[in-house]
Design a protein around this motif. Structure first.
Motif, short mmCIF file in Angstrom:
data_model
loop_
_atom_site.label_atom_id
_atom_site.label_comp_id
_atom_site.label_asym_id
_atom_site.label_seq_id
_atom_site.Cartn_x
_atom_site.Cartn_y
_atom_site.Cartn_z
N LEU A 55 0.85 -1.19 0.00
CA LEU A 55 0.00 0.00 0.00
C LEU A 55 0.88 1.24 0.00
N CYS A 56 1.10 1.77 -1.16
CA CYS A 56 1.74 3.07 -1.29
C CYS A 56 0.91 3.87 -2.28
N LEU A 57 0.40 5.00 -1.84
CA LEU A 57 -0.44 5.84 -2.68
C LEU A 57 0.23 7.18 -2.92
N ILE A 58 -0.05 7.76 -4.07
CA ILE A 58 0.33 9.13 -4.34
C ILE A 58 -0.95 9.95 -4.40
N LEU A 59 -1.04 10.97 -3.59
CA LEU A 59 -2.19 11.87 -3.58
C LEU A 59 -1.77 13.18 -4.24
N SER A 60 -2.55 13.63 -5.20
CA SER A 60 -2.23 14.84 -5.94
C SER A 60 -3.37 15.83 -5.77
N CYS A 61 -3.04 17.05 -5.39
CA CYS A 61 -4.07 18.08 -5.25
C CYS A 61 -3.62 19.36 -5.93
N ILE A 62 -4.58 20.15 -6.38
CA ILE A 62 -4.32 21.35 -7.16
C ILE A 62 -4.72 22.57 -6.35
N GLU A 63 -3.83 23.55 -6.31
CA GLU A 63 -4.09 24.80 -5.58
C GLU A 63 -3.99 25.97 -6.57
N HIS A 64 -5.07 26.71 -6.73
CA HIS A 64 -5.07 27.88 -7.61
C HIS A 64 -4.76 29.12 -6.78
N GLN A 65 -3.75 29.87 -7.23
CA GLN A 65 -3.35 31.09 -6.55
C GLN A 65 -3.72 32.27 -7.44
N ILE A 73 0.74 22.34 -8.07
CA ILE A 73 0.39 20.92 -7.92
C ILE A 73 1.17 20.36 -6.75
N HIS A 74 0.48 19.76 -5.80
CA HIS A 74 1.13 19.17 -4.62
C HIS A 74 1.00 17.65 -4.67
N SER A 89 6.08 19.94 -4.52
CA SER A 89 5.13 20.99 -4.88
C SER A 89 5.74 21.81 -6.01
N MET A 90 4.97 22.06 -7.06
CA MET A 90 5.54 22.77 -8.21
C MET A 90 4.55 23.81 -8.73
N PRO A 91 5.05 25.00 -9.07
CA PRO A 91 4.19 26.00 -9.72
C PRO A 91 4.10 25.72 -11.21
N VAL A 92 2.92 25.85 -11.77
CA VAL A 92 2.71 25.69 -13.21
C VAL A 92 1.81 26.83 -13.67
N SER A 93 1.63 26.96 -14.98
CA SER A 93 0.80 28.04 -15.50
C SER A 93 -0.65 27.89 -15.02
#
Length: 347
Positions: A55-65, A73-74, A89-93
């Motif tokens: 059991l190893c999961l990757i959880l991805s969530c999006i934060e709009h600034q 994207i976290h 955590s990375m900033p994208v367009s």
């Protein structure tokens, strides 16, 4: 200091976590040469996909600034102790993004306005795929998978029901695939294609599933299970579980029953994996995202409490067990099974 033969060092390193290896790379040139070697990276991945595959999961969530017009994207991982650890955590367009399931430890996500990114959350590296100069048409959907025949990662883009373009990560150029109109291959856009064991799958415009082998670049069609032949395809969706294609059949009449079918590609037929039933609550938004190593529990995302909930369903007892994630507060996220890897996303 006692001399340690190189094969023993190689074997020890191949069993260490990725984050430990990142520190070892700076110790000496021998360690660095081992850890950077493609054969070592493959051996390390195989070791950890088997040993740590419970059991190893990757959880991805999006934060709009909105103030600085960017999106972040976290990525978090959770393992058996159910404690979320921030990976990257990375900033994208600024855009609306769709995040695809983890493939060999890499994650692809794409924006509504056409950007496509592939990242390795563990090594904190990312590549932005180039736009196509001669075709500015907006694509409908996107898929990401590994071509085991040629040893490359590939991104597949759907521009319309009958036009596909493929990006191969090794040479950094787009290879376009165009094929003659055929209703049996046409892409029906209600979910992205699903990747399993070297093949993309999607629902066709006709009553079938299309398979596209990304190594051989060949198309075939697969019939649905007999019980699903006459169903509305919007009540069906495809997922990958433990490297195999599965189909989820939603009972939208009472919303408390979900059938899961698994496709045995070697034998070319469907086998019913199990049925999930809840006596009192609707589970029509439930999405299976993994199977525990004991093969008795199915990991579910979006059960009862919306997109921010994970639970396990025991197929033997018919009981549900909530997964209480510590250190993670987002109520909207994408979840998929994950293996940490040293695979590179670009050169």
């Amino acid at each position: 200091m006692a001399f340690i033969p190189s094969p023993i060092i190689y074997n020890i390193l191949s069993k260490l976590p990725v984050k430990s290896l990142a520190r070892f790379k700076s110790l000496n040139k021998l360690y660095c040469s081992f850890i950077s070697d493609p054969h070592f990276i493959n051996a390390h991945f195989k070791n950890h996909s088997v040993v740590h595959g419970d059991l190893c999961l990757i959880l991805s969530c999006i934060e709009h600034q909105n103030l600085n017009n960017t999106t972040k994207i976290h990525f978090f991982t959770i393992k058996d102790n159910e404690h979320a650890m921030i990976e990257y955590s990375m900033p994208v367009s600024f855009d609306t993004y769709h995040i695809l399931p983890s493939c060999n430890g890499l994650i692809c996500f794409y924006g509504l306005h056409g950007s496509v990114h592939v990242c390795n959350p563990t090594t904190k590296t990312i590549v932005n795929l180039p736009n196509i100069d001669d075709d500015l048409q907006r694509f409908q959907s996107c898929g990401f998978g590994f071509d085991g025949i040629n040893g490359t990662y590939k991104v597949i883009k759907f521009f319309d029901p009958y036009k596909i373009e493929i990006f191969t990560m090794v040479n950094g150029s787009w290879n376009k695939i165009r094929y003659t109109y055929s209703p049996c291959f046409g892409f029906q856009h209600h979910q992205p294609p699903v990747f399993a064991n070297g093949v993309f799958y999607w629902f066709s415009i006709s009553s079938s599933i299309v398979s596209f082998d990304i190594g051989k670049e060949t198309f075939e069609t697969i019939s649905l299970p007999q019980s699903a032949l006459n169903k509305d395809k919007y009540k069906l969706y495809l997922v990958e579980l433990k490297g195999e294609l599965c189909m989820v059949d939603l009972d939208l009449e009472d919303k408390k029953r979900v059938d899961i079918w698994i496709f045995k590609s070697n034998e070319e037929h469907w086998v019913k994996l199990g049925t999930i039933v809840h006596r009192s609550e609707p589970i029509d938004t439930t999405c299976p995202v993994g199977i525990k190593a004991n093969k008795k529990e199915i990991l579910l995302h979006g059960f009862i409490k919306g997109l921010g909930h994970l639970s396990c369903y025991n197929m033997e007892t018919g009981s549900f067990r909530p997964i209480n994630i510590k250190g993670f507060t987002s109520h909207y996220f994408h979840a998929s099974q994950h293996v940490e890897t040293l695979f590179q996303v670009g050169h």
